[in-house]
Write an enzyme that holds these catalytic residues in place. Structure first.
Site, PDB file in Angstrom:
ATOM      1  N   GLU A 177      23.038   1.279 -22.140  1.00 63.56           N
ATOM      2  CA  GLU A 177      24.455   0.935 -22.323  1.00 63.56           C
ATOM      3  C   GLU A 177      24.585  -0.443 -22.970  1.00 63.56           C
ATOM      4  O   GLU A 177      25.516  -0.695 -23.740  1.00 63.56           O
ATOM      5  CB  GLU A 177      25.187   1.003 -20.973  1.00 63.56           C
ATOM      6  CG  GLU A 177      25.411   2.457 -20.555  1.00 63.56           C
ATOM      7  CD  GLU A 177      25.367   2.714 -19.064  1.00 63.56           C
ATOM      8  OE1 GLU A 177      25.526   1.763 -18.284  1.00 63.56           O
ATOM      9  OE2 GLU A 177      25.162   3.887 -18.682  1.00 63.56           O
TER      10      GLU A 177
ATOM     11  N   LYS B 265      26.349  -0.709 -12.059  1.00 61.49           N
ATOM     12  CA  LYS B 265      27.113  -0.842 -13.312  1.00 61.49           C
ATOM     13  C   LYS B 265      28.452  -1.536 -13.053  1.00 61.49           C
ATOM     14  O   LYS B 265      28.537  -2.430 -12.228  1.00 61.49           O
ATOM     15  CB  LYS B 265      27.266   0.526 -13.976  1.00 61.49           C
ATOM     16  CG  LYS B 265      25.912   1.233 -14.162  1.00 61.49           C
ATOM     17  CD  LYS B 265      25.982   2.476 -14.998  1.00 61.49           C
ATOM     18  CE  LYS B 265      24.600   3.106 -15.093  1.00 61.49           C
ATOM     19  NZ  LYS B 265      24.545   4.268 -15.955  1.00 61.49           N
TER      20      LYS B 265
ATOM     21  N   HIS C 281      19.111  -2.065 -20.861  1.00 66.04           N
ATOM     22  CA  HIS C 281      19.674  -0.767 -20.486  1.00 66.04           C
ATOM     23  C   HIS C 281      20.323  -0.130 -21.713  1.00 66.04           C
ATOM     24  O   HIS C 281      20.887  -0.838 -22.557  1.00 66.04           O
ATOM     25  CB  HIS C 281      20.705  -0.947 -19.366  1.00 66.04           C
ATOM     26  CG  HIS C 281      21.158   0.359 -18.787  1.00 66.04           C
ATOM     27  ND1 HIS C 281      22.111   1.130 -19.397  1.00 66.04           N
ATOM     28  CD2 HIS C 281      20.744   1.034 -17.685  1.00 66.04           C
ATOM     29  CE1 HIS C 281      22.273   2.238 -18.682  1.00 66.04           C
ATOM     30  NE2 HIS C 281      21.455   2.205 -17.640  1.00 66.04           N
TER      31      HIS C 281
ATOM     32  N   ASN D 158      21.602   0.990  -9.814  1.00 69.28           N
ATOM     33  CA  ASN D 158      22.343   0.221 -10.810  1.00 69.28           C
ATOM     34  C   ASN D 158      23.824   0.564 -10.642  1.00 69.28           C
ATOM     35  O   ASN D 158      24.252   1.642 -11.023  1.00 69.28           O
ATOM     36  CB  ASN D 158      21.825   0.609 -12.208  1.00 69.28           C
ATOM     37  CG  ASN D 158      22.609  -0.046 -13.325  1.00 69.28           C
ATOM     38  OD1 ASN D 158      23.425  -0.935 -13.096  1.00 69.28           O
ATOM     39  ND2 ASN D 158      22.367   0.409 -14.550  1.00 69.28           N
TER      40      ASN D 158
ATOM     41  N   SER E 162      20.537  10.685 -14.249  1.00 70.26           N
ATOM     42  CA  SER E 162      21.059  11.732 -13.357  1.00 70.26           C
ATOM     43  C   SER E 162      20.123  12.074 -12.202  1.00 70.26           C
ATOM     44  O   SER E 162      20.021  13.238 -11.805  1.00 70.26           O
ATOM     45  CB  SER E 162      21.424  12.985 -14.157  1.00 70.26           C
ATOM     46  OG  SER E 162      22.446  12.684 -15.091  1.00 70.26           O
TER      47      SER E 162
ATOM     48  N   GLU F 289      14.455   5.927 -19.426  1.00 73.30           N
ATOM     49  CA  GLU F 289      15.763   6.541 -19.224  1.00 73.30           C
ATOM     50  C   GLU F 289      16.203   7.245 -20.507  1.00 73.30           C
ATOM     51  O   GLU F 289      16.776   6.609 -21.403  1.00 73.30           O
ATOM     52  CB  GLU F 289      16.798   5.473 -18.856  1.00 73.30           C
ATOM     53  CG  GLU F 289      16.471   4.730 -17.588  1.00 73.30           C
ATOM     54  CD  GLU F 289      17.736   4.161 -16.948  1.00 73.30           C
ATOM     55  OE1 GLU F 289      18.020   4.527 -15.813  1.00 73.30           O
ATOM     56  OE2 GLU F 289      18.432   3.370 -17.608  1.00 73.30           O
TER      57      GLU F 289
ATOM     58  N   GLY G 123      24.101   9.678 -16.785  1.00 73.45           N
ATOM     59  CA  GLY G 123      25.496   9.953 -16.434  1.00 73.45           C
ATOM     60  C   GLY G 123      26.003  11.288 -16.933  1.00 73.45           C
ATOM     61  O   GLY G 123      27.197  11.556 -16.914  1.00 73.45           O
TER      62      GLY G 123
HETATM   63  P1  PGA Z   1      22.792   7.848 -13.881  1.00 68.54           P
HETATM   64  O1  PGA Z   1      22.473   6.422 -14.537  1.00 68.54           O
HETATM   65  O2  PGA Z   1      21.909   7.973 -12.657  1.00 68.54           O
HETATM   66  O3  PGA Z   1      24.253   7.801 -13.542  1.00 68.54           O
HETATM   67  O4  PGA Z   1      22.462   8.879 -14.902  1.00 68.54           O
HETATM   68  C1  PGA Z   1      21.147   5.947 -14.610  1.00 68.54           C
HETATM   69  C2  PGA Z   1      21.125   4.594 -15.272  1.00 68.54           C
HETATM   70  O5  PGA Z   1      21.903   4.373 -16.200  1.00 68.54           O
HETATM   71  O6  PGA Z   1      20.346   3.708 -14.883  1.00 68.54           O
END
Ligand code: PGA
Length: 250
Positions: free
Chosen positions: A97, A11, A95, A9, A213, A167, A173
């Protein structure tokens, strides 16, 4: 046997040229890899160029979201027919976010999932608890609510085809990863919920990815858990070597 998926992803990152450089690095690094589906989700400005480059590649393309209407006066969104038009096969939906910054609800997730399925896009439906919810021992309740709302009204056959991504919000992140045991516990829980709502066959088939992560150093142990069928990768999917490392670890 469930074929694992490693999905990147991207983003809100990468210009068109950066996206092409990244996808070329992944594509040319994947020559000796089989038995895993690889998916990338670029930005909307880059998705068409990335999909063109990947036309004859085994790597699939995903939208980072999908709206429930096909077309019309809906400024700044993207629909399933438009994603299909560029060659996408997947759409990330719900997601954290999107939930956190754009007010996405389980009801909206549900409408998006139905729109994706109607147009033959495979939904990657994201669920997961915040740190507060984990500390309050609400993981089961949160995941259950997100799944029952997000997947409401779907058939067992549709569930078997889609992808769920667990997740934990506190791991996205942040560099904090759920331990393999913590992740496996929730993945098992998700599979049990799917089994009781949609039947054992759907539960056996649905692929459940872990996200938060994930990097080459921790992916092997996570991916070796029986109910973890791959990863949804954010930060580490922006570097071809890291993303390839995760793919090769599986
Ligand atoms: P990340 O993000 O690997 O940077 O933690 C995962 C995601 O949001 O799908």
């Amino acid at each position: 046997m469930r074929t694992p998926i490693i999905a990147g992803n991207w983003k809100l990152n990468n210009t068109i040229s950066e996206s092409l450089e990244l996808v070329k690095g992944i594509h040319y690094g994947l020559t000796d890899v089989s038995g895993v589906e690889v998916v990338v989700a670029p930005t909307y400005t880059a998705i068409s160029k990335v999909a063109d480059f990947l036309k004859d590649s085994a790597i699939a393309v995903s939208g980072q979201d999908v709206f429930w209407e096909d077309s019309g006066a809906f400024t700044a969104t993207i629909s399933a027919p438009l994603l299909k038009d560029v060659g996408a096969d997947y759409a990330i939906i719900g997601h954290s976010e999107r939930r956190q910054y754009f007010g996405e609800t389980d009801e909206m997730v549900n409408k998006r999932v139905k729109a994706a399925l109607k147009h033959n896009l495979i939904p990657i439906v994201c669920v997961g608890e915040t740190l507060e919810e984990r500390e309050a021992e609400q993981v089961e309740k949160v995941v259950n609510t997100q799944l029952s709302g997000g997947l409401a009204g779907l058939t067992s056959e549709e569930i078997a085809e889609l992808v769920i991504a667990y997740e934990p919000v506190w791991a996205i992140g942040t560099g904090k990863t759920a331990s393999p045991e913590q992740a496996e516990e929730v993945h098992q829980l998700i599979r049990n919920i799917v089994a009781s709502d949609f039947g054992q066959e759907a539960a056996d088939k649905v692929r459940i990815l872990y996200g938060g992560s994930v990097k080459p150093a921790n992916s092997k142990e996570l991916m070796s858990q029986p109910n973890i069928d791959g990863a949804l990768v954010g930060g580490a999917s922006l570097k071809a070597d890291d993303f390839l490392g995760i793919i090769k670890n599986i």
